[in-house]
Structures are given as structure tokens and as C-alpha cells.
Write a protein that holds these residues in place. Structure first.
Motif, PDB file in Angstrom:
ATOM      1  N   LEU A  19       1.607  -1.804  -1.815  1.00 18.79           N
ATOM      2  CA  LEU A  19       3.239  -2.663  -1.768  1.00 18.79           C
ATOM      3  C   LEU A  19       2.851  -3.970  -3.135  1.00 18.79           C
ATOM      4  N   VAL A  20       1.621  -4.383  -2.453  1.00 19.36           N
ATOM      5  CA  VAL A  20       0.832  -5.264  -2.873  1.00 19.36           C
ATOM      6  C   VAL A  20       0.502  -5.722  -4.143  1.00 19.36           C
ATOM      7  N   LEU A  21      -0.426  -3.719  -4.286  1.00 19.35           N
ATOM      8  CA  LEU A  21      -1.234  -4.028  -5.629  1.00 19.35           C
ATOM      9  C   LEU A  21       0.403  -3.266  -6.529  1.00 19.35           C
ATOM     10  N   ARG A  22       1.203  -2.217  -5.824  1.00 17.48           N
ATOM     11  CA  ARG A  22       2.129  -2.148  -6.777  1.00 17.48           C
ATOM     12  C   ARG A  22       2.719  -3.393  -7.433  1.00 17.48           C
ATOM     13  N   VAL A  23       3.266  -4.270  -6.931  1.00 15.71           N
ATOM     14  CA  VAL A  23       3.964  -5.487  -6.650  1.00 15.71           C
ATOM     15  C   VAL A  23       3.853  -6.679  -8.123  1.00 15.71           C
ATOM     16  N   ALA A  24       2.298  -6.195  -7.351  1.00 15.85           N
ATOM     17  CA  ALA A  24       1.135  -7.334  -7.813  1.00 15.85           C
ATOM     18  C   ALA A  24       0.774  -7.084  -9.599  1.00 15.85           C
ATOM     19  N   ILE A  25       0.731  -6.062 -10.110  1.00 19.90           N
ATOM     20  CA  ILE A  25       0.045  -5.666 -11.312  1.00 19.90           C
ATOM     21  C   ILE A  25       1.482  -5.244 -12.372  1.00 19.90           C
ATOM     22  N   ALA A  26       2.167  -4.758 -11.424  1.00 18.29           N
ATOM     23  CA  ALA A  26       3.824  -4.600 -11.894  1.00 18.29           C
ATOM     24  C   ALA A  26       4.064  -6.055 -13.054  1.00 18.29           C
ATOM     25  N   ALA A  27       4.069  -6.530 -11.870  1.00 15.46           N
ATOM     26  CA  ALA A  27       3.925  -8.243 -11.992  1.00 15.46           C
ATOM     27  C   ALA A  27       2.649  -8.790 -13.398  1.00 15.46           C
ATOM     28  N   TYR A 117      -3.930   1.891 -12.191  1.00 18.58           N
ATOM     29  CA  TYR A 117      -3.150   2.780 -12.607  1.00 18.58           C
ATOM     30  C   TYR A 117      -3.632   4.508 -12.005  1.00 18.58           C
ATOM     31  N   VAL A 118      -4.744   4.396 -12.398  1.00 21.73           N
ATOM     32  CA  VAL A 118      -5.204   5.768 -11.968  1.00 21.73           C
ATOM     33  C   VAL A 118      -5.814   5.806 -10.793  1.00 21.73           C
ATOM     34  N   PHE A 119      -5.662   4.653  -9.736  1.00 25.17           N
ATOM     35  CA  PHE A 119      -5.696   4.582  -8.179  1.00 25.17           C
ATOM     36  C   PHE A 119      -4.045   5.163  -7.640  1.00 25.17           C
ATOM     37  N   LEU A 120      -3.179   4.654  -8.754  1.00 28.71           N
ATOM     38  CA  LEU A 120      -1.839   4.186  -7.999  1.00 28.71           C
ATOM     39  C   LEU A 120      -0.981   5.725  -8.136  1.00 28.71           C
ATOM     40  N   LEU A 121      -1.803   6.862  -9.741  1.00 31.30           N
ATOM     41  CA  LEU A 121      -1.660   7.684  -9.759  1.00 31.30           C
ATOM     42  C   LEU A 121      -2.054   8.645  -9.019  1.00 31.30           C
ATOM     43  N   VAL A 122      -3.580   8.595  -8.138  1.00 33.53           N
ATOM     44  CA  VAL A 122      -4.101   9.617  -7.282  1.00 33.53           C
ATOM     45  C   VAL A 122      -2.935   9.608  -5.919  1.00 33.53           C
ATOM     46  N   SER A 123      -2.964   7.650  -5.577  1.00 34.86           N
ATOM     47  CA  SER A 123      -2.580   7.193  -4.055  1.00 34.86           C
ATOM     48  C   SER A 123      -1.273   7.455  -4.073  1.00 34.86           C
ATOM     49  N   GLY A 124      -0.328   7.159  -4.829  1.00 35.37           N
ATOM     50  CA  GLY A 124       1.401   7.488  -4.762  1.00 35.37           C
ATOM     51  C   GLY A 124       1.759   5.882  -4.392  1.00 35.37           C
ATOM     52  N   SER A 125       3.019   5.602  -4.771  1.00 39.02           N
ATOM     53  CA  SER A 125       3.170   4.237  -4.632  1.00 39.02           C
ATOM     54  C   SER A 125       3.289   3.945  -2.977  1.00 39.02           C
ATOM     55  N   GLY A 126       2.863   4.579  -1.364  1.00 35.35           N
ATOM     56  CA  GLY A 126       3.367   4.084  -0.175  1.00 35.35           C
ATOM     57  C   GLY A 126       4.069   4.274   0.111  1.00 35.35           C
ATOM     58  N   LYS A 127       4.241   3.514   1.593  1.00 33.99           N
ATOM     59  CA  LYS A 127       5.786   4.335   2.907  1.00 33.99           C
ATOM     60  C   LYS A 127       6.456   2.813   2.694  1.00 33.99           C
ATOM     61  N   TYR A 128       6.633   1.789   1.823  1.00 32.98           N
ATOM     62  CA  TYR A 128       7.223   0.633   1.507  1.00 32.98           C
ATOM     63  C   TYR A 128       8.032   0.705  -0.209  1.00 32.98           C
ATOM     64  N   SER A 129       8.068   1.632  -0.228  1.00 28.18           N
ATOM     65  CA  SER A 129       9.018   1.974  -1.921  1.00 28.18           C
ATOM     66  C   SER A 129      10.069   2.803  -1.875  1.00 28.18           C
ATOM     67  N   VAL A 130      11.023   3.227  -3.011  1.00 30.37           N
ATOM     68  CA  VAL A 130      11.617   4.002  -3.949  1.00 30.37           C
ATOM     69  C   VAL A 130      11.534   5.432  -3.547  1.00 30.37           C
ATOM     70  N   ASP A 131      10.388   5.405  -4.043  1.00 31.81           N
ATOM     71  CA  ASP A 131      10.106   6.408  -3.763  1.00 31.81           C
ATOM     72  C   ASP A 131       9.965   7.261  -2.306  1.00 31.81           C
ATOM     73  N   HIS A 132       9.343   7.030  -1.127  1.00 28.28           N
ATOM     74  CA  HIS A 132       9.381   6.497  -0.220  1.00 28.28           C
ATOM     75  C   HIS A 132      10.804   7.098   0.645  1.00 28.28           C
ATOM     76  N   LEU A 133      11.619   6.547   0.119  1.00 25.38           N
ATOM     77  CA  LEU A 133      12.705   6.591   0.567  1.00 25.38           C
ATOM     78  C   LEU A 133      13.414   8.191   0.395  1.00 25.38           C
ATOM     79  N   ILE A 134      13.219   8.353  -1.144  1.00 25.69           N
ATOM     80  CA  ILE A 134      13.780   9.457  -1.644  1.00 25.69           C
ATOM     81  C   ILE A 134      13.601  11.204  -1.109  1.00 25.69           C
ATOM     82  N   SER A 135      12.049  10.541  -0.979  1.00 21.58           N
ATOM     83  CA  SER A 135      11.385  12.035  -0.114  1.00 21.58           C
ATOM     84  C   SER A 135      11.906  11.957   1.104  1.00 21.58           C
ATOM     85  N   ARG A 136      11.708  11.038   2.201  1.00 25.16           N
ATOM     86  CA  ARG A 136      12.736  10.999   3.153  1.00 25.16           C
ATOM     87  C   ARG A 136      13.758  11.328   3.474  1.00 25.16           C
ATOM     88  N   ASN A 137      14.393  11.104   2.380  1.00 25.57           N
ATOM     89  CA  ASN A 137      16.061  11.474   2.813  1.00 25.57           C
ATOM     90  C   ASN A 137      16.289  13.816   2.235  1.00 25.57           C
TER      91      ASN A 137
END
Length: 143
Positions: A19-27, A117-137
Motif C-alpha cells: 500500500l505504501v509503495l503503491r501510494v508513494a510511487i503513484a504520488a 513498476y515491475v515489482f508491482l506487476l509481479v506482486s499485484g496491489s496487495g490486500k489494501y486495494s480496490v483490486d482485492h475488494l473486487i477479487s473478494r467479491n
């Protein structure tokens, strides 16, 4: 002292750091993308690198799409693996085309972004993300 050299990792800590990595790199990338967006919509003549021979306006539009809009998706963790693909391409263009003749210190920032970005491609967004909410639903609907 034992914890210092422990190679096990905390899964919750990993999700939080994604979450920290995603938010920071996006900002950080939004700082580069927003001025390009302003340049694109300003109506002034566009002076931008014409990579791939598609014209300066189209090249700028692609850079804005990646650096601004894909960074917004990344910020929320929505379509993370898809969102980083244009960002990866943009960083490769920056490294190998825009700064091809420059010294490494000019390419270094793009290399840092590319690595994340390559790390996030491999790892995905993690549990604290919209992707996780969609996947869980989607998992709940299958049951």
C-alpha cells in the motif's frame, strides 16, 4: 539479535508496505504527469519528444495517459497489473529513447520507477486495494 537476520516475512506487513509503495510511487509520478496534462489541454503548441514517429501530440497524450491516469489507478489499486504496463513502457522509452545518449545519472530516476513498476506487476496491489475488494467479491459470488 535473532530477529535481525530472520528471513521470514510478515504477510500483513507486506500488504501494508505494498500500500505504501503503491501510494508513494503513484504520488511521485503524478508530479510528472500533471504538468504534462496541463500542457496537453492548454491549447498552446506542443513541444514533446516524438517517439515511435506518431507525432508530438500523440506522444504527449500517451505519456499523460500513463503518468497521470495510470498513476491514479495505481493510487487506488484498481487494475494494478494492467495500470503498470503503460508505466513500464513509458519508463523504457525514457531510458532507451529519450535519455539514450545521456549519462546514467539522467536515466537513474526512470530506472527506479521501472524497478518499482515491475515489482508491482509481479506482486499485484496487495490486500489494501480496490483490486482485492473486487477479487473478494468475485470469490463470494462463485460460492
Amino acid at each position: 539479535m535473532k530477529k535481525l537476520f530472520n528471513t521470514n516475512f510478515n504477510l500483513e506487513g507486506m500488504h501494508f508496505m505494498l500500500l505504501v509503495l503503491r501510494v508513494a510511487i503513484a504520488a511521485f509520478m503524478l508530479v510528472h504527469g500533471y504538468p504534462k496534462l496541463q500542457n496537453l489541454i492548454s491549447g498552446e503548441p506542443i513541444q514533446f519528444v516524438d517517439f515511435f514517429g506518431i507525432g508530438a501530440t500523440a506522444s504527449l497524450a500517451l505519456a499523460v495517459f500513463a503518468e497521470f491516469f495510470c498513476s491514479l489507478l495505481l493510487l487506488f489499486g484498481l487494475g494494478t497489473r494492467l495500470a503498470v504496463l503503460p508505466l513500464i513502457v513509458t519508463m523504457l522509452v525514457a531510458i532507451f529513447m529519450v535519455h539514450a545518449a545521456d549519462a546514467f545519472d539522467k536515466k537513474e530516476l526512470a530506472c527506479h520507477y521501472l524497478l518499482v513498476y515491475v515489482f508491482l506487476l509481479v506482486s499485484g496491489s496487495g490486500k489494501y486495494s480496490v483490486d482485492h475488494l473486487i477479487s473478494r467479491n468475485q470469490i463470494r459470488r462463485r460460492r
